[in-house]
Design a protein around this motif. Structure first.
Motif, PDB file in Angstrom:
ATOM      1  N   LEU A 201      -2.365   2.632   3.463  1.00 46.84           N
ATOM      2  CA  LEU A 201      -3.634   2.399   2.787  1.00 46.84           C
ATOM      3  C   LEU A 201      -3.443   1.244   1.816  1.00 46.84           C
ATOM      4  O   LEU A 201      -2.770   1.373   0.795  1.00 46.84           O
TER       5      LEU A 201
ATOM      6  N   LYS B  83      -8.216  -0.420   3.021  1.00 49.09           N
ATOM      7  CA  LYS B  83      -8.254  -0.212   4.467  1.00 49.09           C
ATOM      8  C   LYS B  83      -6.975   0.476   4.925  1.00 49.09           C
ATOM      9  O   LYS B  83      -5.911   0.276   4.334  1.00 49.09           O
ATOM     10  N   ALA B  84      -7.082   1.297   5.965  1.00 50.70           N
ATOM     11  CA  ALA B  84      -5.910   1.984   6.513  1.00 50.70           C
ATOM     12  C   ALA B  84      -5.405   1.220   7.733  1.00 50.70           C
ATOM     13  O   ALA B  84      -6.108   1.114   8.742  1.00 50.70           O
TER      14      ALA B  84
ATOM     15  N   GLY C   9       0.819  -1.204   0.000  1.00 53.76           N
ATOM     16  CA  GLY C   9       0.000   0.000   0.000  1.00 53.76           C
ATOM     17  C   GLY C   9       0.852   1.253   0.000  1.00 53.76           C
ATOM     18  O   GLY C   9       2.068   1.202  -0.202  1.00 53.76           O
TER      19      GLY C   9
ATOM     20  N   ILE D 134       0.382   6.937   4.352  1.00 51.89           N
ATOM     21  CA  ILE D 134      -0.375   8.172   4.518  1.00 51.89           C
ATOM     22  C   ILE D 134      -0.250   8.632   5.967  1.00 51.89           C
ATOM     23  O   ILE D 134       0.232   7.887   6.826  1.00 51.89           O
TER      24      ILE D 134
ATOM     25  N   LYS E 296      -0.152   5.599   8.642  1.00 51.06           N
ATOM     26  CA  LYS E 296      -0.914   4.413   8.277  1.00 51.06           C
ATOM     27  C   LYS E 296      -0.558   4.005   6.855  1.00 51.06           C
ATOM     28  O   LYS E 296      -0.019   4.806   6.089  1.00 51.06           O
TER      29      LYS E 296
ATOM     30  N   GLU F 244      -2.760  10.238   8.870  1.00 52.83           N
ATOM     31  CA  GLU F 244      -4.164  10.509   9.166  1.00 52.83           C
ATOM     32  C   GLU F 244      -4.336  10.670  10.667  1.00 52.83           C
ATOM     33  O   GLU F 244      -3.899   9.824  11.447  1.00 52.83           O
TER      34      GLU F 244
END
Length: 204
Positions: free
Chosen positions: A132, A136-137, A120, A123, A130, A125
């Protein structure tokens, strides 16, 4: 460290955990929301053979919840983030904690769960890093992000438990975003050539 100090520290930990469990129970009564993930972890920890009292034998067995170790009685023990990151601990791994006579906490992974990988994008947040992936994160330990010197936008491969849901991912590898983008462009160019399309050339 004397036994009296160890006992005093343990009493403080038990008192804090008891207060936390009471707070969780009150919150469930008010909101009707149950933390099923935590209950699952506590349930798994209760099936482990180790003592749930560090005072009697000074050994505790429990389950890694992605950030801490939780024993069968629901008590939480902080796992050093650097150790968890370097060992690539995965949520639901079985662990053993040994408390030495000097008061040192020594963790050991004793029952790793089956793993799978997911890829992924990193990110940020709500002030947390996290990944992504798969829609889903997944939360990451800050120590893992800093260890790999990862930046937002980098491509990250994480380890997840194979047979159960998870909120946390363990960082396996990091591919900086500029390298990932270059690889993607090269892949697209290669596919275009194979399909018979003309690729633009820059004359020297």
């Amino acid at each position: 460290m004397s036994d009296d100090i160890i006992l005093q520290v343990q009493e403080l930990i038990e008192s804090a955990n008891a207060s936390l469990k009471t707070a969780h129970a009150l919150l469930r009564q008010v909101t009707g929301v149950t933390d099923t993930d935590r209950e699952r972890i506590v349930s798994r920890a209760s099936t482990m053979s180790g003592s749930t009292s560090p005072v009697s034998g000074k050994v505790v067995e429990g389950i890694f919840d992605g950030q801490n170790m939780v024993d069968g009685s629901g008590q939480t023990y902080p796992v050093p983030a650097n150790y968890a990151s370097k060992s690539k601990l995965v949520e639901s791994d079985g662990m053993k904690l040994t408390i030495t006579d000097e008061g040192k906490f020594i963790y050991k992974q004793i029952a790793p769960v089956k793993r799978r990988t997911a890829v992924g994008v990193l990110i940020q947040e709500d002030g947390q890093y996290k990944v992504l992936a798969e829609g889903k994160a997944y939360r990451l330990l800050l120590a893992s992000v800093t260890f790999y010197r990862a930046e937002v936008g980098d491509q990250v491969t994480i380890l997840l438990p194979e047979d159960m849901e998870a909120k946390w991912g363990a960082v396996e590898n990091v591919l900086p975003k500029h390298i990932a983008q270059a690889a993607a462009r090269a892949h697209v160019a290669s596919e275009s050539t194979e399909d018979g399309e003309l690729s633009p050339r820059v004359s020297s």
